[in-house]
Motif scaffolding. Structure first.
Motif, PDB file in Angstrom:
ATOM      1  N   ALA A  75       0.832  -1.204   0.000  1.00 60.77           N
ATOM      2  CA  ALA A  75       0.000   0.000   0.000  1.00 60.77           C
ATOM      3  C   ALA A  75       0.870   1.258   0.000  1.00 60.77           C
ATOM      4  O   ALA A  75       0.559   2.231  -0.698  1.00 60.77           O
ATOM      5  N   MET A  76       1.963   1.239   0.744  1.00 61.86           N
ATOM      6  CA  MET A  76       2.865   2.401   0.750  1.00 61.86           C
ATOM      7  C   MET A  76       3.456   2.624  -0.641  1.00 61.86           C
ATOM      8  O   MET A  76       3.557   3.761  -1.106  1.00 61.86           O
ATOM      9  N   GLU A  77       3.853   1.543  -1.302  1.00 56.45           N
ATOM     10  CA  GLU A  77       4.402   1.663  -2.649  1.00 56.45           C
ATOM     11  C   GLU A  77       3.375   2.235  -3.617  1.00 56.45           C
ATOM     12  O   GLU A  77       3.728   2.918  -4.572  1.00 56.45           O
ATOM     13  N   LEU A  78       2.100   1.953  -3.364  1.00 55.04           N
ATOM     14  CA  LEU A  78       1.015   2.474  -4.198  1.00 55.04           C
ATOM     15  C   LEU A  78       0.558   3.863  -3.736  1.00 55.04           C
ATOM     16  O   LEU A  78      -0.414   4.396  -4.268  1.00 55.04           O
ATOM     17  N   HIS A  79       1.267   4.422  -2.751  1.00 57.73           N
ATOM     18  CA  HIS A  79       0.941   5.737  -2.193  1.00 57.73           C
ATOM     19  C   HIS A  79      -0.465   5.777  -1.602  1.00 57.73           C
ATOM     20  O   HIS A  79      -1.166   6.773  -1.718  1.00 57.73           O
ATOM     21  N   ASP A  80      -0.848   4.668  -0.981  1.00 54.73           N
ATOM     22  CA  ASP A  80      -2.152   4.572  -0.326  1.00 54.73           C
ATOM     23  C   ASP A  80      -1.925   4.538   1.183  1.00 54.73           C
ATOM     24  O   ASP A  80      -1.884   3.474   1.808  1.00 54.73           O
ATOM     25  N   GLY A  81      -1.723   5.713   1.768  1.00 51.70           N
ATOM     26  CA  GLY A  81      -1.402   5.811   3.184  1.00 51.70           C
ATOM     27  C   GLY A  81      -2.495   5.304   4.098  1.00 51.70           C
ATOM     28  O   GLY A  81      -2.211   4.746   5.158  1.00 51.70           O
ATOM     29  N   ASP A  82      -3.756   5.500   3.691  1.00 52.70           N
ATOM     30  CA  ASP A  82      -4.854   5.039   4.547  1.00 52.70           C
ATOM     31  C   ASP A  82      -4.858   3.521   4.690  1.00 52.70           C
ATOM     32  O   ASP A  82      -4.951   2.996   5.809  1.00 52.70           O
ATOM     33  N   ASP A  83      -4.755   2.805   3.562  1.00 56.35           N
ATOM     34  CA  ASP A  83      -4.713   1.342   3.642  1.00 56.35           C
ATOM     35  C   ASP A  83      -3.431   0.874   4.318  1.00 56.35           C
ATOM     36  O   ASP A  83      -3.455  -0.070   5.110  1.00 56.35           O
ATOM     37  N   ALA A  84      -2.318   1.541   4.031  1.00 56.47           N
ATOM     38  CA  ALA A  84      -1.058   1.159   4.674  1.00 56.47           C
ATOM     39  C   ALA A  84      -1.186   1.274   6.183  1.00 56.47           C
ATOM     40  O   ALA A  84      -0.809   0.357   6.921  1.00 56.47           O
TER      41      ALA A  84
ATOM     42  N   ASP B 105       6.728   1.108  10.955  1.00 56.06           N
ATOM     43  CA  ASP B 105       6.023   1.187   9.674  1.00 56.06           C
ATOM     44  C   ASP B 105       4.682   1.901   9.819  1.00 56.06           C
ATOM     45  O   ASP B 105       4.291   2.684   8.950  1.00 56.06           O
ATOM     46  N   LEU B 106       3.973   1.646  10.927  1.00 53.70           N
ATOM     47  CA  LEU B 106       2.717   2.345  11.180  1.00 53.70           C
ATOM     48  C   LEU B 106       2.970   3.846  11.290  1.00 53.70           C
ATOM     49  O   LEU B 106       2.245   4.652  10.705  1.00 53.70           O
ATOM     50  N   GLY B 107       4.013   4.219  12.012  1.00 51.72           N
ATOM     51  CA  GLY B 107       4.355   5.628  12.145  1.00 51.72           C
ATOM     52  C   GLY B 107       4.693   6.262  10.810  1.00 51.72           C
ATOM     53  O   GLY B 107       4.280   7.392  10.510  1.00 51.72           O
ATOM     54  N   MET B 108       5.414   5.538   9.968  1.00 55.87           N
ATOM     55  CA  MET B 108       5.760   6.063   8.648  1.00 55.87           C
ATOM     56  C   MET B 108       4.515   6.234   7.790  1.00 55.87           C
ATOM     57  O   MET B 108       4.382   7.232   7.062  1.00 55.87           O
ATOM     58  N   ALA B 109       3.598   5.280   7.867  1.00 62.67           N
ATOM     59  CA  ALA B 109       2.354   5.385   7.095  1.00 62.67           C
ATOM     60  C   ALA B 109       1.515   6.567   7.590  1.00 62.67           C
ATOM     61  O   ALA B 109       0.967   7.327   6.780  1.00 62.67           O
TER      62      ALA B 109
ATOM     63  N   LEU C 134       2.630   9.225   9.056  1.00 63.78           N
ATOM     64  CA  LEU C 134       3.326  10.434   8.639  1.00 63.78           C
ATOM     65  C   LEU C 134       3.083  10.711   7.154  1.00 63.78           C
ATOM     66  O   LEU C 134       2.832  11.852   6.761  1.00 63.78           O
ATOM     67  N   ALA C 135       3.103   9.668   6.342  1.00 67.04           N
ATOM     68  CA  ALA C 135       2.880   9.827   4.900  1.00 67.04           C
ATOM     69  C   ALA C 135       1.491  10.356   4.597  1.00 67.04           C
ATOM     70  O   ALA C 135       1.297  11.068   3.604  1.00 67.04           O
ATOM     71  N   ARG C 136       0.532  10.042   5.452  1.00 64.59           N
ATOM     72  CA  ARG C 136      -0.825  10.546   5.209  1.00 64.59           C
ATOM     73  C   ARG C 136      -1.104  11.831   5.969  1.00 64.59           C
ATOM     74  O   ARG C 136      -2.233  12.312   6.008  1.00 64.59           O
ATOM     75  N   GLY C 137      -0.041  12.424   6.540  1.00 66.02           N
ATOM     76  CA  GLY C 137      -0.157  13.730   7.169  1.00 66.02           C
ATOM     77  C   GLY C 137      -0.629  13.737   8.601  1.00 66.02           C
ATOM     78  O   GLY C 137      -0.985  14.780   9.131  1.00 66.02           O
ATOM     79  N   ASP C 138      -0.626  12.589   9.253  1.00 64.57           N
ATOM     80  CA  ASP C 138      -1.080  12.494  10.643  1.00 64.57           C
ATOM     81  C   ASP C 138       0.132  12.367  11.568  1.00 64.57           C
ATOM     82  O   ASP C 138       0.470  11.288  12.049  1.00 64.57           O
ATOM     83  N   ALA C 139       0.801  13.508  11.802  1.00 63.99           N
ATOM     84  CA  ALA C 139       2.018  13.505  12.608  1.00 63.99           C
ATOM     85  C   ALA C 139       1.755  13.087  14.057  1.00 63.99           C
ATOM     86  O   ALA C 139       2.607  12.449  14.681  1.00 63.99           O
ATOM     87  N   VAL C 140       0.597  13.425  14.592  1.00 62.24           N
ATOM     88  CA  VAL C 140       0.299  13.091  15.992  1.00 62.24           C
ATOM     89  C   VAL C 140       0.290  11.578  16.193  1.00 62.24           C
ATOM     90  O   VAL C 140       0.945  11.056  17.107  1.00 62.24           O
ATOM     91  N   HIS C 141      -0.445  10.850  15.339  1.00 57.29           N
ATOM     92  CA  HIS C 141      -0.458   9.386  15.465  1.00 57.29           C
ATOM     93  C   HIS C 141       0.898   8.793  15.095  1.00 57.29           C
ATOM     94  O   HIS C 141       1.312   7.784  15.663  1.00 57.29           O
ATOM     95  N   ALA C 142       1.588   9.417  14.148  1.00 55.32           N
ATOM     96  CA  ALA C 142       2.927   8.945  13.776  1.00 55.32           C
ATOM     97  C   ALA C 142       3.862   9.010  14.978  1.00 55.32           C
ATOM     98  O   ALA C 142       4.605   8.059  15.251  1.00 55.32           O
ATOM     99  N   ILE C 143       3.824  10.113  15.701  1.00 55.19           N
ATOM    100  CA  ILE C 143       4.696  10.271  16.867  1.00 55.19           C
ATOM    101  C   ILE C 143       4.390   9.210  17.918  1.00 55.19           C
ATOM    102  O   ILE C 143       5.301   8.622  18.503  1.00 55.19           O
TER     103      ILE C 143
END
Length: 129
Positions: free
Chosen positions: A26-35, A55-59, A61-70
């Motif tokens: 999903a990350m390779e397909l730029h699908d941050g929500d599914d990732a 990997d969850l944090g990176m996903a 972050l890729a979808r713009g959710d820095a709070v959950h990424a942290i």
């Protein structure tokens, strides 16, 4: 996109390893929500696996959710305190959320663990401006 892939696979329940593989696809397909959804499943199936949390944090972050990424990356760092890449991505998430002191601290931690980490060196230089 990943939902179509899953529909074509009849492999029973999702293991942590399968969820992680699907998350990477999903990350390779730029699908941050599914990732993020797949990596979340991986963390629930294998909560002691730091790679799943990273990997969850990176996903996130890729979808713009820095709070959950942290949150995910901090947990990954607690599980694997010697993983420079986790501290680097945590620094990126901190920077994205405006937590610049934390970002500098985590970039510095990545460099202490891996002094030749060029990306962390560049990030720390940018953060010190």
């Amino acid at each position: 996109a990943v939902d179509r892939l899953l529909a074509s696979i009849d492999a029973g329940p999702l293991s942590a390893a399968r969820a992680s593989r699907l998350g990477r696809i999903a990350m390779e397909l730029h699908d941050g929500d599914d990732a993020s959804r797949f990596f979340h499943t991986a963390t629930m199936r294998a909560p002691a696996d730091p790679a799943s949390w990273r990997d969850l944090g990176m996903a996130d972050l890729a979808r713009g959710d820095a709070v959950h990424a942290i949150t995910a990356l901090t947990h990954a760092a607690q599980l694997a305190p010697n993983d420079a890449s986790t501290f680097f991505v945590l620094a990126l998430a901190d920077a994205q959320s405006g937590r610049l002191d934390d970002a500098r601290h985590h970039a510095d931690q990545a460099l202490r663990l891996r002094p030749d980490f060029l990306e962390a060196q560049h990030l720390l230089q940018q953060l010190q401006r």
